[in-house]
Design a protein around this motif. Sequence first.
Motif, mmCIF file in Angstrom:
data_model
loop_
_atom_site.group_PDB
_atom_site.id
_atom_site.type_symbol
_atom_site.label_atom_id
_atom_site.label_comp_id
_atom_site.label_asym_id
_atom_site.label_seq_id
_atom_site.Cartn_x
_atom_site.Cartn_y
_atom_site.Cartn_z
ATOM 1 N N ALA A 1 1.122 -12.000 1.591
ATOM 2 C CA ALA A 1 -0.268 -12.335 1.520
ATOM 3 C C ALA A 1 0.655 -14.197 0.874
ATOM 4 O O ALA A 1 0.198 -14.713 1.667
ATOM 5 N N HIS B 1 -11.806 -25.286 -0.166
ATOM 6 C CA HIS B 1 -12.762 -25.739 1.385
ATOM 7 C C HIS B 1 -13.344 -26.929 1.773
ATOM 8 O O HIS B 1 -14.019 -26.318 2.686
ATOM 9 N N LYS C 1 0.633 -0.823 -0.017
ATOM 10 C CA LYS C 1 -0.242 -0.260 0.063
ATOM 11 C C LYS C 1 1.363 1.027 0.223
ATOM 12 O O LYS C 1 1.793 1.190 1.162
ATOM 13 N N GLU D 1 -11.015 -23.072 -6.548
ATOM 14 C CA GLU D 1 -12.346 -23.933 -5.467
ATOM 15 C C GLU D 1 -13.865 -24.408 -6.638
ATOM 16 O O GLU D 1 -14.871 -23.163 -7.358
ATOM 17 N N VAL E 1 0.202 -5.774 2.821
ATOM 18 C CA VAL E 1 -0.369 -7.463 3.289
ATOM 19 C C VAL E 1 0.427 -8.252 2.886
ATOM 20 O O VAL E 1 1.048 -8.185 1.020
ATOM 21 N N GLN F 1 -11.849 -18.357 -9.639
ATOM 22 C CA GLN F 1 -12.371 -18.455 -8.698
ATOM 23 C C GLN F 1 -13.734 -18.068 -9.152
ATOM 24 O O GLN F 1 -14.999 -17.990 -8.990
ATOM 25 N N SER G 1 -7.667 -21.427 5.698
ATOM 26 C CA SER G 1 -9.254 -20.735 5.648
ATOM 27 C C SER G 1 -8.678 -19.021 4.855
ATOM 28 O O SER G 1 -8.324 -18.666 3.822
ATOM 29 N N ASN G 2 -9.452 -18.306 4.704
ATOM 30 C CA ASN G 2 -10.102 -16.882 3.834
ATOM 31 C C ASN G 2 -9.127 -16.371 4.234
ATOM 32 O O ASN G 2 -8.649 -16.044 5.446
ATOM 33 N N GLY G 3 -8.430 -15.946 3.076
ATOM 34 C CA GLY G 3 -7.462 -14.463 3.189
ATOM 35 C C GLY G 3 -6.038 -15.480 3.471
ATOM 36 O O GLY G 3 -4.595 -14.894 3.500
ATOM 37 N N ALA G 4 -5.414 -16.631 3.404
ATOM 38 C CA ALA G 4 -4.470 -17.779 3.833
ATOM 39 C C ALA G 4 -3.380 -17.116 2.641
ATOM 40 O O ALA G 4 -2.328 -17.602 2.914
ATOM 41 N N GLY G 5 -3.795 -17.327 1.413
ATOM 42 C CA GLY G 5 -2.809 -16.709 -0.055
ATOM 43 C C GLY G 5 -2.869 -17.880 -1.182
ATOM 44 O O GLY G 5 -2.305 -17.999 -1.938
ATOM 45 N N LYS G 6 -4.733 -18.811 -0.878
ATOM 46 C CA LYS G 6 -3.993 -19.680 -1.909
ATOM 47 C C LYS G 6 -4.805 -18.654 -3.573
ATOM 48 O O LYS G 6 -3.728 -19.680 -4.407
ATOM 49 N N THR G 7 -5.099 -18.225 -3.451
ATOM 50 C CA THR G 7 -5.947 -17.162 -5.165
ATOM 51 C C THR G 7 -4.693 -16.537 -5.138
ATOM 52 O O THR G 7 -4.371 -16.926 -5.945
ATOM 53 N N THR G 8 -3.972 -15.809 -4.191
ATOM 54 C CA THR G 8 -2.383 -15.113 -4.781
ATOM 55 C C THR G 8 -1.245 -16.005 -5.172
ATOM 56 O O THR G 8 -0.715 -15.923 -6.013
HETATM 57 N N1 LIG Z 1 -4.835 -7.249 -4.937
HETATM 58 C C1 LIG Z 1 -4.919 -7.132 -3.913
HETATM 59 N N2 LIG Z 1 -4.131 -6.392 -2.842
HETATM 60 C C2 LIG Z 1 -3.444 -5.886 -1.967
HETATM 61 N N3 LIG Z 1 -4.044 -7.329 -0.921
HETATM 62 C C3 LIG Z 1 -4.851 -8.321 -1.250
HETATM 63 C C4 LIG Z 1 -4.947 -8.797 -2.760
HETATM 64 N N4 LIG Z 1 -5.380 -9.892 -3.412
HETATM 65 C C5 LIG Z 1 -5.048 -11.046 -1.796
HETATM 66 N N5 LIG Z 1 -4.715 -9.732 -0.682
HETATM 67 C C6 LIG Z 1 -4.901 -10.068 0.545
HETATM 68 O O1 LIG Z 1 -3.523 -11.220 0.521
HETATM 69 C C7 LIG Z 1 -4.548 -11.770 1.136
HETATM 70 C C8 LIG Z 1 -4.388 -13.394 1.041
HETATM 71 O O2 LIG Z 1 -5.468 -13.584 -0.389
HETATM 72 P P1 LIG Z 1 -5.634 -14.792 -0.701
HETATM 73 O O3 LIG Z 1 -6.698 -14.078 -1.550
HETATM 74 O O4 LIG Z 1 -4.672 -15.492 -2.195
HETATM 75 O O5 LIG Z 1 -6.260 -15.870 -0.263
HETATM 76 P P2 LIG Z 1 -7.060 -17.275 -0.152
HETATM 77 O O6 LIG Z 1 -6.654 -18.252 0.229
HETATM 78 O O7 LIG Z 1 -7.564 -17.083 -1.537
HETATM 79 O O8 LIG Z 1 -8.376 -15.851 0.403
HETATM 80 P P3 LIG Z 1 -9.977 -17.755 -0.312
HETATM 81 O O9 LIG Z 1 -10.267 -18.189 0.691
HETATM 82 O O10 LIG Z 1 -10.931 -16.269 0.768
HETATM 83 O O11 LIG Z 1 -9.688 -16.882 -1.522
HETATM 84 C C9 LIG Z 1 -5.210 -12.032 1.909
HETATM 85 O O12 LIG Z 1 -5.408 -10.730 2.638
HETATM 86 C C10 LIG Z 1 -6.019 -11.055 1.179
HETATM 87 O O13 LIG Z 1 -6.428 -9.146 2.294
#
Ligand SMILES: Nc1ncnc2c1ncn2[C@@H]1O[C@H](COP(=O)(O)OP(=O)(O)OP(=O)(O)O)[C@@H](O)[C@H]1O
Length: 838
Positions: free
Chosen positions: A536, A709, A526, A678, A534, A601, A555-562
Amino acid sequence: MSVNERILREFLHLKLLLKKNFLVSIRSYFSTIIELLSPIVFVLIFFIIYNYGGRVDYSSKTYQDSLPNCIVSVENRCIDLIFSPMDSPCTVEIMKVLAKNNNMEIYNYPTDTGLIPDMNKTIGFKGGIIGIDSVNSTQQFILAHPNVTLAAVNFLNFPINFTINGVTPNDSLIGVVDRTALSFNVFLNISSNNQFNPPVDYSIEVTTSIQKAIYDYYSVNNNIKQLPTITFDANPFIQFSSINLISLFGGLFYYCGIMISFIFLLYKVAFEKENNLKQGMVMMGLSRSMYWFSWVLTSFTIDLLICLIMIAIGSICKLPFFLGTNFLVLLLNFFLFAISSSSMAFFMVSFIGKTKTAIGIGMAFFIVGSGVQLTFNSMGSIIFQIIYQTDSNGAAFARVILFLLPMFHFSKVLSDINDKIQSYPSSHFTLSDLSENLSGAEYGMDFKIPTTGQSLGFMVVLVVIYLFLSALIEYTISGGFTPKTAKHIDVPHFNDPDVTNATYKALEPSNKSPVIIRGLSKTYTKFLRPSKSVHAIKYLSLDIQKGSVLGLLGSNGAGKTTTIGILTGLHNPTTGDALIYGHSIVKDIDSVRKITSVVPQHDILWLELSAMEHLHLFAELKGVPKSERDFQIAKVLEQVKLTKVANDRCSTFSGGMKRRLSVAMACIGEPKIIFMDEPSTGLDPASKRRIYSLIKDIKKEKVIILTSHDMQEIDVLCDNIVIMDNGYMICNGNSLQLKTKYGEGFSVQVIAKSLEVVGEIVNFVTSSLPNCRFLKQSALQLSFGFPVNTDPKIIVNFFKRLENITKDENNTLMRDWSISHSNMDDVFLKVTQKPKSQ
Ligand SMILES: Nc1ncnc2c1ncn2[C@@H]1O[C@H](COP(=O)(O)OP(=O)(O)OP(=O)(O)O)[C@@H](O)[C@H]1O
């Protein structure tokens, strides 16, 4: 990838995206029709107002534009008009036209300045125009011969650009020639009953006929590009029935006709953003630049259509603005305004993520802009003079802000055109008028106000500025400024030995697995608040074998999608790298994309297109040869059981069908690696089962990376499981290994009779079994785990007590109970240390 290959690929992507935009526009015909019809509607509304709403019918008040004839009653002679100075070529040229218009003779009547003219020379005159050398002489002539002359005109000055046969006469006789206005005095003889009985006010007829002569001279003389402002000291006259002030307000309606497409564009692009369609397309390998370029081409094409429709309908309605303006000027003004507004929409949408916001902002521009347009239209060029010629910091600031608004330049051009074509009915705004400063001319010689051509040029500049800024933002978001080198950091300490082993195995240089992730980290920075950045993903390292499914849990926000986003090139990693079949995601993402596919997703589907059209689009994108396309498409459709609805539009699909289509799209082109984020979310059990069997079918010879999940799904499908928490990999192993290591051995489910007794049951169970843990509560269902090495006698005794309680119909504690092996749910809850009650 060679340069040629890259160019060909970009063209292919552009072609596919344009095809998509075209199909979506055709299918969503209702909104497309509204967009294209909006100029017709607004021009027609204006046409009705123009013709029927409050129009003053000037035709009944039209005055004659010819000189009245004088009547011979005094001195046996009369003169229709005296003009001065007669030695000025400018005056004489106009008077010749006046004489011709009125079928009169024109005579010179030379006098010596300051002397009373010789009357003998006018004896026998019965009407006609005579010239006298000066104002002074005119006055003396009238004094000496009252009631012989109907009227006299004295020209005071001519505009500087007044030319005769292309030559500026440098008219010293007129005196002041460095002005832009043409002015004259008219003296009217309404004093005597002898000649005019009763006295009649001919001021309008006289001034009108002079003015007509001036205009006629201008309109036939091609060397004079603009009409002068005429001032005279007689009564103003109303001559031309076609002048209608309402026509000045047409700009408001033309503005509205074009701004509808601006709102639609904001909505359409924001919609793709909100629904992650763009993101999904990039993950599937589509070029970001071609994505935007396709939108620019599509919107500019729609803009062109709208402008042509607007000009056509305006001309059909015979609105003076359209009839009096050169076609190219009209097209340039409308089209440049439309495309500069569209470019501004692209820039704005960089900051807008929601369709509701996009519509709100679009409407605000529409409403506020209409108000501004109304003001500009009604105040005409005065407002532009104030804006451009006021010398203060505030005005300079306003100029910068207004410069950035296409509507401002559009209004300026409209105002210039109106200034010109409202001056005289046969006036036309031509291409050569683009270089004239029409508004400035009206107010003197200060030419700080841009010419019409410059205002059009400013709109071109805005197109360039807004598109450049949009591209810059997109480039920054896509990590374009992040150095494309794999940055390495030291291996952190992991608590779990399996995680440590997996990490070092992946880091081993001799590792030849198809997918190797090495020290991958991602920090979303940021810029304004670095402390809120963050992290991630934190040093993720692992390898994946061919023919296997890797489950990413967390869990949500763990970093999978990233993680998936980085592996598909959507985001750049902050540190580390991954090798996909030997290709680095940091250095060679294009080669990676050739062999990978994604089930994002969020479905990348356009409701207006059919399943078949989606599959054809992606088959072409993935480079499936034409001869194989039909076969491959039929095969995946069969695999996801969508053959029967292949030609139905996605708008008729259920959530499950859409998800299955997304999976089918990912399987097209036989990718070596498929990422599934997912894939079964929102599916009913039957649909889930279909997806599971499809994954099992296709996993041979492929690598599948799956996030979910759903623990059961992970358990059933995955050969290896990675659990992530807060960006870290905290577990790595297959389902059996994880259950043995982290599971509670056995788990007991108890259904309580009411919420009030939950505490009592928890006490009862945990005190009856040593090392028993209360895992979770879901409504009245309670889960407990206890180790496999618990004394069998204690277990048997515990079950007997449970049995006795549930058999007793009067018991208030529990309804039923069951026992099972630990499952992935228990493993997950334990390792992620979630609270034990929900
Ligand atoms: N574009 C972004 N900018 C800032 N922070 C981000 C961005 N994308 C994801 N994050 C943050 O990075 C962290 C990991 O997010 P991510 O989407 O990878 O989690 P996830 O495990 O896939 O969650 P979910 O199961 O909810 O999809 C979270 O804290 C999220 O808020």
